[in-house]
Design a protein around this motif. Structure first.
Motif, PDB file in Angstrom:
ATOM      1  N   ILE A  27       0.911  -1.121  -0.016  1.00  0.00           N
ATOM      2  CA  ILE A  27       0.019   0.034   0.278  1.00  0.00           C
ATOM      3  C   ILE A  27       0.950   1.264  -0.012  1.00  0.00           C
ATOM      4  CG2 ILE A  27      -1.799   1.327   1.414  1.00  0.00           C
ATOM      5  CD1 ILE A  27      -2.842  -1.318   2.234  1.00  0.00           C
ATOM      6  N   VAL A  28       1.898   1.384   0.907  1.00  0.00           N
ATOM      7  CA  VAL A  28       2.885   2.585   1.146  1.00  0.00           C
ATOM      8  C   VAL A  28       3.346   2.913   0.029  1.00  0.00           C
ATOM      9  CG1 VAL A  28       4.205   3.608   2.435  1.00  0.00           C
ATOM     10  CG2 VAL A  28       2.518   2.326   3.513  1.00  0.00           C
ATOM     11  N   ILE A  29       4.153   1.960  -0.578  1.00  0.00           N
ATOM     12  CA  ILE A  29       5.185   2.026  -1.521  1.00  0.00           C
ATOM     13  C   ILE A  29       4.705   1.871  -2.909  1.00  0.00           C
ATOM     14  CG2 ILE A  29       7.667   1.002  -2.462  1.00  0.00           C
ATOM     15  CD1 ILE A  29       8.132   0.060   0.331  1.00  0.00           C
ATOM     16  N   PHE A  30       3.763   0.909  -3.217  1.00  0.00           N
ATOM     17  CA  PHE A  30       3.223   0.549  -4.371  1.00  0.00           C
ATOM     18  C   PHE A  30       1.978   1.385  -4.733  1.00  0.00           C
ATOM     19  CE2 PHE A  30       1.264  -1.945  -7.997  1.00  0.00           C
ATOM     20  CZ  PHE A  30       2.219  -1.756  -8.997  1.00  0.00           C
ATOM     21  N   SER A  31       1.084   1.240  -4.142  1.00  0.00           N
ATOM     22  CA  SER A  31      -0.340   1.925  -4.365  1.00  0.00           C
ATOM     23  C   SER A  31      -0.383   3.284  -3.897  1.00  0.00           C
ATOM     24  CB  SER A  31      -1.421   1.092  -3.386  1.00  0.00           C
ATOM     25  OG  SER A  31      -1.282  -0.475  -3.997  1.00  0.00           O
ATOM     26  N   LEU A  32       0.354   3.739  -2.848  1.00  0.00           N
ATOM     27  CA  LEU A  32      -0.022   5.166  -2.498  1.00  0.00           C
ATOM     28  C   LEU A  32       0.439   6.110  -3.381  1.00  0.00           C
ATOM     29  CD1 LEU A  32      -0.727   6.760  -0.122  1.00  0.00           C
ATOM     30  CD2 LEU A  32       1.538   6.760   0.838  1.00  0.00           C
ATOM     31  N   PRO A  33       1.599   6.227  -4.395  1.00  0.00           N
ATOM     32  CA  PRO A  33       1.598   7.040  -5.302  1.00  0.00           C
ATOM     33  C   PRO A  33       0.630   7.243  -6.287  1.00  0.00           C
ATOM     34  CG  PRO A  33       3.560   5.859  -4.866  1.00  0.00           C
ATOM     35  CD  PRO A  33       2.466   4.931  -4.354  1.00  0.00           C
TER      36      PRO A  33
END
Length: 284
Positions: A46-52
């Motif tokens: 979520i933080v590294i891949f989806s958040l952007p």
């Protein structure tokens, strides 16, 4: 009476010596394991891949047409910036946090004691970064094209620029991520130590607003790091030519972009060689 004939050397087959897997094969296996672990860890995913992509959709919808130039929206500028940030997130941030955690929980120490070529470990990490980075960039481009009217490159030169900015940016941030993994002193501080500087550099590097709107002293600060040059290179690819007036230099400065990113590749490699450890500091 039976006669036993002596065995000849040709009648005895030597036991075949088992062949160890090659370093390349082990790296592929490590890469597959790294990818499975990454996508199974919801927090990382979520933080590294989806958040952007989520941030691009939300901030792009709010930015509207505030770019100061006809035919260019703030969302289009944001898309180019988020592509650069996505490259750095899947390499620098991802590797820095993971390597710090693996060092302090003893994973690196166990791997060091195994009869595995050291290059296989780094090869696995690089494979994971490459796959995640390409998927991240493809996702951000898709969001930009479908939601905000970002135009795909139309010339060979633009695609070549996109390729070398992606490659040099990915390599430099991968090396920096490996080196940054040596900074956290414990597993508790790994996320903050890696993520906080990354966020600060994002706000200074023209990710969320035109770089010309960034205060002058922060422009100088951002120019030290590779993210500023990645976002500048991506703007030259995905924005119309008239958007160049939003650059402080009045030019895309592509030779300088290549020089800065190439220099960070070399410096990042030196930092890796100087700082990487298989054990935590308190292990001796």
């Amino acid at each position: 009476m039976t006669t036993t004939l002596p065995l000849r050397s040709t009648d005895i087959e030597a036991d075949p010596v088992p062949r160890l897997p090659s370093a390349a094969r082990l790296a592929l296996k490590r890469g597959a394991m790294e990818l499975k672990g990454f996508f199974r860890t919801k927090g990382q995913f979520i933080v590294i891949f989806s958040l952007p992509a989520i941030m691009l959709m939300l901030l792009g919808a709010m930015s509207g047409s505030r770019a100061g130039l006809p035919g260019i929206t703030g969302a289009q500028i944001l898309t180019a910036g988020m592509i650069g940030a996505g490259i750095m997130g899947t390499s620098f941030q991802n590797l820095g946090i993971n390597i710090a955690l693996e060092r302090h929980d003893g994973t690196l120490k166990r791997l060091y004691g195994m009869p595995m070529p050291r290059v296989a470990y780094f090869g696995g990490k690089i494979i994971q970064v490459l796959v995640c980075m390409l998927a991240e960039v493809a996702l951000l481009i898709t969001v930009g094209v479908l939601m905000f009217g970002v135009a795909l490159p139309t010339t060979v030169n633009q695609w070549l620029t996109f390729t070398w900015v992606l490659v040099l940016g990915g390599i430099s941030c991968t090396f920096l991520g490996i080196a940054a993994g040596s900074l956290p002193k414990s597993t508790r501080g790994a996320n903050a130590v890696i993520t906080l500087p990354f966020l600060i550099v994002q706000f200074c590097s023209g990710v969320y607003i035109p770089f010309s709107d960034v205060p002058g002293f922060l422009q100088i600060f951002a120019s030290i790091f590779p993210l500023k040059w990645m976002t500048q290179g991506m703007r030259s690819v995905f924005l119309p030519e008239q958007a160049v007036v939003l650059e402080p230099a009045g030019s895309w400065e592509l030779p300088m972009v290549a020089l800065a990113l190439g220099g960070w590749c070399l410096l990042g490699l030196i930092l890796c060689l100087k700082t990487f450890r298989w054990t935590a500091r308190d292990d001796g």
